[in-house]
Design a protein around this motif. Structure first.
Motif, short mmCIF file in Angstrom:
data_model
loop_
_atom_site.label_atom_id
_atom_site.label_comp_id
_atom_site.label_asym_id
_atom_site.label_seq_id
_atom_site.Cartn_x
_atom_site.Cartn_y
_atom_site.Cartn_z
N SER A 30 0.37 -1.45 0.15
CA SER A 30 0.26 0.33 -0.05
C SER A 30 0.64 1.02 -0.39
CB SER A 30 -0.55 -0.30 0.89
OG SER A 30 -1.85 -1.89 1.01
N PHE A 31 1.85 1.31 0.92
CA PHE A 31 3.09 2.56 0.44
C PHE A 31 3.61 2.12 -0.09
CE2 PHE A 31 6.58 4.66 2.70
CZ PHE A 31 5.60 5.92 3.18
N VAL A 32 4.16 1.90 -1.45
CA VAL A 32 4.52 1.99 -2.63
C VAL A 32 3.50 2.34 -2.94
CG1 VAL A 32 5.69 0.38 -4.60
CG2 VAL A 32 6.06 0.14 -2.38
N ILE A 33 2.30 2.06 -3.04
CA ILE A 33 1.10 2.36 -4.15
C ILE A 33 0.96 3.33 -3.87
CG2 ILE A 33 -1.80 2.65 -4.58
CD1 ILE A 33 -1.15 -0.10 -4.36
N HIS B 89 3.86 6.38 -5.46
CA HIS B 89 3.77 6.13 -6.60
C HIS B 89 2.62 7.77 -6.94
CE1 HIS B 89 3.91 5.31 -11.04
NE2 HIS B 89 2.59 5.67 -11.09
N GLU B 90 1.71 7.58 -5.98
CA GLU B 90 0.49 8.33 -6.45
C GLU B 90 0.95 9.80 -6.05
OE1 GLU B 90 -2.53 6.61 -3.52
OE2 GLU B 90 -3.32 5.80 -5.51
N ILE B 91 1.71 10.39 -4.84
CA ILE B 91 2.10 11.27 -4.22
C ILE B 91 3.47 12.25 -5.41
CG2 ILE B 91 4.35 11.87 -2.55
CD1 ILE B 91 1.22 11.77 -1.42
N ASN C 34 -0.41 32.26 -0.78
CA ASN C 34 -0.73 31.82 0.11
C ASN C 34 -0.87 30.28 -0.16
OD1 ASN C 34 -1.35 33.69 2.83
ND2 ASN C 34 -2.57 34.53 1.09
N ASN C 35 0.03 29.46 0.44
CA ASN C 35 0.66 28.49 0.63
C ASN C 35 -0.44 27.68 1.72
OD1 ASN C 35 0.61 25.68 0.23
ND2 ASN C 35 2.67 25.57 0.13
N ASN C 36 -1.39 27.40 1.33
CA ASN C 36 -2.47 26.69 2.73
C ASN C 36 -2.73 25.26 2.47
OD1 ASN C 36 -3.35 29.11 3.19
ND2 ASN C 36 -4.59 29.77 2.18
N SER C 37 -1.92 24.06 1.04
CA SER C 37 -1.87 23.24 0.94
C SER C 37 -0.84 22.22 2.31
CB SER C 37 -1.01 22.76 -0.74
OG SER C 37 0.67 22.42 0.04
N ASP C 38 -0.90 20.62 2.32
CA ASP C 38 -0.02 19.79 2.62
C ASP C 38 0.99 19.90 2.67
OD1 ASP C 38 -0.91 18.17 1.05
OD2 ASP C 38 -1.80 17.05 2.84
N GLY C 39 1.90 20.72 1.38
CA GLY C 39 3.11 20.54 0.49
C GLY C 39 3.91 22.38 0.56
N LEU C 40 5.15 21.06 0.08
CA LEU C 40 5.53 22.53 -0.01
C LEU C 40 5.37 23.27 -1.75
CD1 LEU C 40 9.22 21.22 1.11
CD2 LEU C 40 7.87 23.21 2.12
N MET C 41 5.46 24.37 -1.87
CA MET C 41 5.39 24.85 -2.78
C MET C 41 7.06 25.08 -3.73
SD MET C 41 2.85 27.83 -3.60
CE MET C 41 2.15 28.92 -5.51
N TYR D 111 6.00 11.83 1.88
CA TYR D 111 5.01 11.01 1.00
C TYR D 111 3.79 9.85 3.28
CZ TYR D 111 7.94 10.11 -2.64
OH TYR D 111 8.52 10.09 -3.55
N LEU D 112 4.52 11.23 4.54
CA LEU D 112 3.71 10.61 5.60
C LEU D 112 2.96 11.82 5.43
CD1 LEU D 112 6.98 9.47 7.68
CD2 LEU D 112 4.91 8.12 6.53
N SER D 113 2.68 12.62 4.93
CA SER D 113 1.56 13.56 5.51
C SER D 113 0.51 13.52 4.43
CB SER D 113 2.05 15.55 4.18
OG SER D 113 1.75 15.14 2.98
N GLY D 114 -1.01 14.42 4.85
CA GLY D 114 -1.69 14.07 4.77
C GLY D 114 -2.52 12.54 5.44
N ASP D 115 -3.97 12.25 5.52
CA ASP D 115 -4.67 11.71 6.30
C ASP D 115 -3.74 9.99 5.93
OD1 ASP D 115 -6.38 13.37 6.54
OD2 ASP D 115 -7.76 13.09 5.74
N ASP D 116 -3.15 9.41 4.85
CA ASP D 116 -3.04 8.41 3.89
C ASP D 116 -1.55 8.79 4.61
OD1 ASP D 116 -4.93 8.34 2.75
OD2 ASP D 116 -4.69 8.15 0.72
N GLY D 117 -0.66 9.41 4.78
CA GLY D 117 0.78 9.55 5.34
C GLY D 117 0.49 9.32 6.70
#
Ligand code: FE2
Length: 447
Positions: free
Chosen positions: A28-31, A34-36, A90-97, A219-225
């Motif tokens: 699951s983590f490899v998938i 890949h998605e990230i 403004n970057n409100n996302s859960d990643g770097l811009m 890879y460890l951010s967000g709900d899935d991370g």
């Protein structure tokens, strides 16, 4: 011991399940990675129509409507006014811009004078020819500027008209110290960049723009991370728990093994003391114990009871310690007194063992193993089922080993003779049921 085995079984199953879960987690983590990666490599954009909230941009003049100033003597026939424009990202996302740039489309005649916190890539169309140059307006040499431009006093003026555009590349200096732009969840997540524009009205329309950018998510951010982190932490805890329990089980198994070995060797020592009086019966008690245990197992007795039979049989002749060696070793016929002395080993053995409370039936084994099924045995003459089961089992095992061993007065008997003796005495000397059971397993014994 049984509890330890049960725990070992549970731990084995748990480890198998844990490794299956780990495999599923890893796949699951490899998938997920890949998605990230696909998301991270996707160029995103925002324009004046966008309603996205993860990244927002606001381009506006600085200060009040009146915050503009006249440029003296720039041109002989027209007056132009300067104004500062700011772009707040403004970057409100859960990643770097990353690699973000702002395209500002020019819709009216104006002049680009200055820009800070980055470089500007100017697209200037002059007489059908597009001039393109990227300039750092904070630090430039006028002679290096290839675009059409004017210099009025200290000021650089790059003329732009409808259809021209500027692409603003931030260098991070206006990004609250961050480059690339962090997000508002763990930093300011805001960049402020600016430029100075001149025009005859003093106002430049920047409503036609486009912000290009990439969002790099961990890879460890967000709900899935978060879910992966929690699940892996839980997996790790369970795995550590399994290892600790396994180590404890091994430790206790080792201690039990040592203890069992001590018990076994202690019993064999006691048996050897009794047996050593007669070199012809060396190890007789130990062999008798093994055969008795085999009979008990064949009869379907519980494991603990079989162990009990084994240890009781080991001590069945312990009373021989009190019989004179010359009587035990005598090859000729015995006098009545000598025979009585030998018979007395059953009572002496029982006396020796009467305080041994931890081994059930140990007294019965020593006292009654010479009783006969027909009641003609010794020392009490009880018969049939009156004779304790353990004594009836030992009686068969004892007689078998005696016939299967060399003696001072005869050699060991042939296997067929032994079997015949047992059968012939079944129901008279021996319990017929036990003889029957023993006949089922007798061929497993090395004659
Ligand atoms: Fe005996």
């Amino acid at each position: 011991m049984n509890k330890l085995k049960a725990v070992k079984g549970v731990i084995k199953k748990l480890l198998v399940i844990l490794f299956i879960i780990l495999g599923v987690l890893l796949i699951s983590f490899v998938i997920h990675i890949h998605e990230i990666n696909l998301e991270n490599s996707m160029l995103r954009e925002i324009d004046q129509e966008s309603t996205a909230t993860d990244v927002m941009i606001d381009i506006h003049p600085r200060g009040q409507v009146t915050d503009k100033w006249e440029k003296d003597n720039a041109f002989p026939n027209k007056i132009i006014y300067a104004r500062i424009y700011e772009a707040t990202v403004n970057n409100n996302s859960d990643g770097l811009m990353l690699d973000w740039s702002i395209r500002l489309n020019i819709t009216e005649d104006c002049f680009l004078n200055n820009a800070w916190c980055g470089t500007v890539e100017v697209h200037q169309l002059i007489n059908g020819t597009e001039n393109v140059q990227t300039i750092d307006l904070r630090n430039y040499d006028e002679k290096d500027i290839e675009l059409v431009h004017y210099v009025a006093g200290q000021d650089l003026l790059i003329p732009l008209s409808s259809g021209d555009y500027i692409v603003y590349h931030s260098d991070g200096t206006g990004v609250s110290g961050e480059s690339p732009l962090g997000n508002s969840k763990n930093s300011s997540g805001q960049a402020n960049v600016g430029l100075i524009m001149y025009s005859e009205s003093g106002d430049v329309d920047f409503s036609d723009f486009k912000l290009d950018y990439y969002i790099k998510k961990s890879y460890l951010s967000g709900d899935d991370g978060f879910a992966f982190t929690v699940l892996f932490a839980a997996w790790l805890l369970l795995f550590m728990f399994s290892l600790v329990v396994s180590a404890l089980v091994l430790h206790f198994e080792g201690r039990l093994y040592s203890r069992n070995r001590l018990v076994e060797e202690s019993f064999r020592l006691c048996a050897a003391i009794a047996d050593m009086k007669d070199p012809y019966i060396k190890n007789h008690s130990h062999r008798t114990a093994k055969y008795a245990k085999m009979i008990a197992e064949q009869m379907g007795m519980a494991k603990d009871d079989c162990e009990n039979v084994y240890y009781v049989a080991m001590l069945h002749d312990i009373g021989n310690y009190f019989v004179a060696e010359q009587i035990l070793r005598k090859s000729g016929s015995l006098s009545r007194e000598e025979f009585e002395a030998i018979k007395n080993h059953t009572r002496k053995g029982a006396e020796m063992l009467e305080d041994m409370e931890s081994l059930p039936h140990v007294v019965e084994g020593a006292l009654y193993h010479h009783e006969r099924y027909d009641g003609n045995g010794y020392p009490t003459g009880i018969k049939g089922d009156e004779i304790p089961l353990i004594a009836r089992i030992i009686s068969v095992a004892d007689a078998f080993d005696a016939m299967n061993s060399d003696r001072a007065y005869r050699n060991r008997l042939q296997s067929e003779s032994i079997k015949r003796e047992l059968r012939d005495n079944s129901g008279s000397q021996f319990d017929p049921v036990i003889v029957g059971v023993f006949m089922e397993i007798i061929d497993k014994i090395q004659f």
